[in-house]
Design an enzyme around this catalytic site. Structure first.
Site, mmCIF file in Angstrom:
data_model
loop_
_atom_site.group_PDB
_atom_site.id
_atom_site.type_symbol
_atom_site.label_atom_id
_atom_site.label_comp_id
_atom_site.label_asym_id
_atom_site.label_seq_id
_atom_site.Cartn_x
_atom_site.Cartn_y
_atom_site.Cartn_z
ATOM 1 N N CYS A 193 62.205 -13.386 -14.864
ATOM 2 C CA CYS A 193 60.993 -12.621 -15.192
ATOM 3 C C CYS A 193 60.737 -11.514 -14.175
ATOM 4 O O CYS A 193 60.142 -10.494 -14.504
ATOM 5 C CB CYS A 193 59.789 -13.555 -15.270
ATOM 6 S SG CYS A 193 59.895 -14.707 -16.656
ATOM 7 N N CYS A 344 68.437 0.158 -6.255
ATOM 8 C CA CYS A 344 67.757 -0.635 -7.281
ATOM 9 C C CYS A 344 66.417 -1.051 -6.696
ATOM 10 O O CYS A 344 65.880 -0.345 -5.842
ATOM 11 C CB CYS A 344 68.607 -1.827 -7.702
ATOM 12 S SG CYS A 344 68.920 -2.989 -6.364
#
Ligand code: ZN
Length: 386
Positions: A193, A344
């Protein structure tokens, strides 16, 4: 289940649980069973919040928590047991106070540690039911194995984006998690998640189902989700039910089990300490400060390998978005002659991208250590973080 014959309810408790006492399926005897019961919840997060709040309100006598995380602002969209004023506190402390507010008759035990093969048996031994509220595969297999070895039921739930699953695993009544998924998915294939997002109400829906199943098991009423996997698509609002059955060859609950004690779950799930850190050399790392200095004096190509949704929140100026999954097909957009910097969110996807570009023969590729989080801390404090 724990013995409820020695348990009594005070007048105050009778008043508190009156809507339960009126139910033929609960009644005074059932409420005493709830009071005598003990439930261990692994994780005081998204699923753990509604599970705990409803079990506490329902009068489950003893609730244990295992969690070592701190409440972060990004938890509050779904972890409703914690509030804004709890940010920075230990989740177990914040959850403990919430329970005391909901129902002071609950005995709360907290374990500020990671649930591991070393401590799991000792912690879980005294509880009637274990509820899995975690979001990672090593802990999920560990919870399963502990429950099979101790002969206890596990109430399983998982969530991702708009999809949730729930079941009850009990080797006595049906399959265990390993019967369903003998092997974990390859490390990194299934995003969690934190990477893929989750709609905030979903853990509320799945966690409430888990709490309901635990209550039914304690009462010995109704039909628990044994042998069934409930799958919820919250976007289209559809529930599906899949029949699942015991695998006679299951490594832990089958006819001839090969797993007779807890194993190394990180290793089993393909997570080695090295892959988390970096599969690339130290020379292929650049710090945020170094990158900022470099940008002032030379030209580099900056590639962002996060998702488009993450890019919309914040990005390093003049960076090109190529999500990691698209990278193998978009190599022609990367300049082989230039110095290439990859980033990232925190560095893990970036290091995978650098490895891939190494394999493709790009000569000058570096990964931003700590990802855009490090950039926001070291270089651009005005940048939003997530
Ligand atoms: Zn099994």
């Amino acid at each position: 289940m724990s013995n409820s014959s020695n348990v009594d309810l005070s007048h105050e408790e009778i008043q508190r649980y009156s809507r339960h006492l009126l139910l033929p399926e609960v009644g005074l005897e059932g409420q005493k069973k709830l009071k005598a019961a003990s439930v261990l919840i692994i994780g005081a997060g998204g699923l753990g919040s509604p599970i705990t709040m409803y079990l506490a309100a329902a009068g489950v006598g003893c609730i244990g928590f295992v969690d070592m995380d701190i409440v972060e602002v990004s938890n509050l969209q779904r972890q409703i047991i914690h509030g804004t004023e709890n940010v920075g506190e230990l989740k177990i402390e914040s959850a403990k106070r919430s329970i005391a507010r909901i129902n002071p008759f609950v005995n709360v035990k907290t374990y500020q540690e990671k649930f591991t093969a070393e401590n799991a048996m000792e912690i879980a031994r005294d509880y009637d039911i274990i509820i899995d509220g975690t979001d990672n595969f090593p802990t999920r297999y560990l919870v399963n194995d502990v429950c099979v070895l101790l002969g206890k039921p596990t109430v399983y739930g998982s969530i991702f984006r708009f999809e949730g699953q729930a079941s009850v695993f009990s080797a006595k009544h049906g399959p265990c998690y390993r019967c369903l998924y003998p092997e974990p998915p390859p490390e990194g294939l299934v995003p969690n998640c934190a990477e893929g997002g989750v709609i905030g109400v979903l853990p509320g829906m799945i966690g409430t189902i888990q709490a309901n199943e635990a209550i039914k098991i304690i009462l010995g009423e109704g039909t628990p989700l044994y042998n069934r996997l409930l799958v919820l698509d919250a976007l289209d609002m559809r529930f599906r039910e899949l029949s699942i059955s015991k695998n006679p060859d299951c490594q832990i609950c089958g006819t001839n089990p090969t797993i007779t004690h807890l194993i190394d779950y990180q290793h089993f799930c393909g997570i080695s300490p090295k892959t988390d850190a970096n599969t690339i050399s130290a020379e292929q790392l650049i710090t945020a400060t170094e990158l900022s200095e470099k940008l002032a004096t030379s030209t580099v190509q900056i590639i962002d390998v996060r998702s488009a949704e993450e890019y919309a929140i914040c990005a390093i100026p003049d960076s090109l978005l190529i999500p990691l999954a698209e990278l193998p097909y978009r190599l022609n957009e990367i300049n082989r002659n230039a110095e290439v910097i990859i980033y990232c969110k925190s560095g893990i996807r970036g290091s995978k991208a650098v490895s891939l570009l190494n394999d493709e023969g790009f000569p000058k590729v570096k990964n931003l250590a700590g990802g855009i989080k490090a950039w926001a801390t070291e270089v651009d404090e005005a940048m939003p973080t997530y």
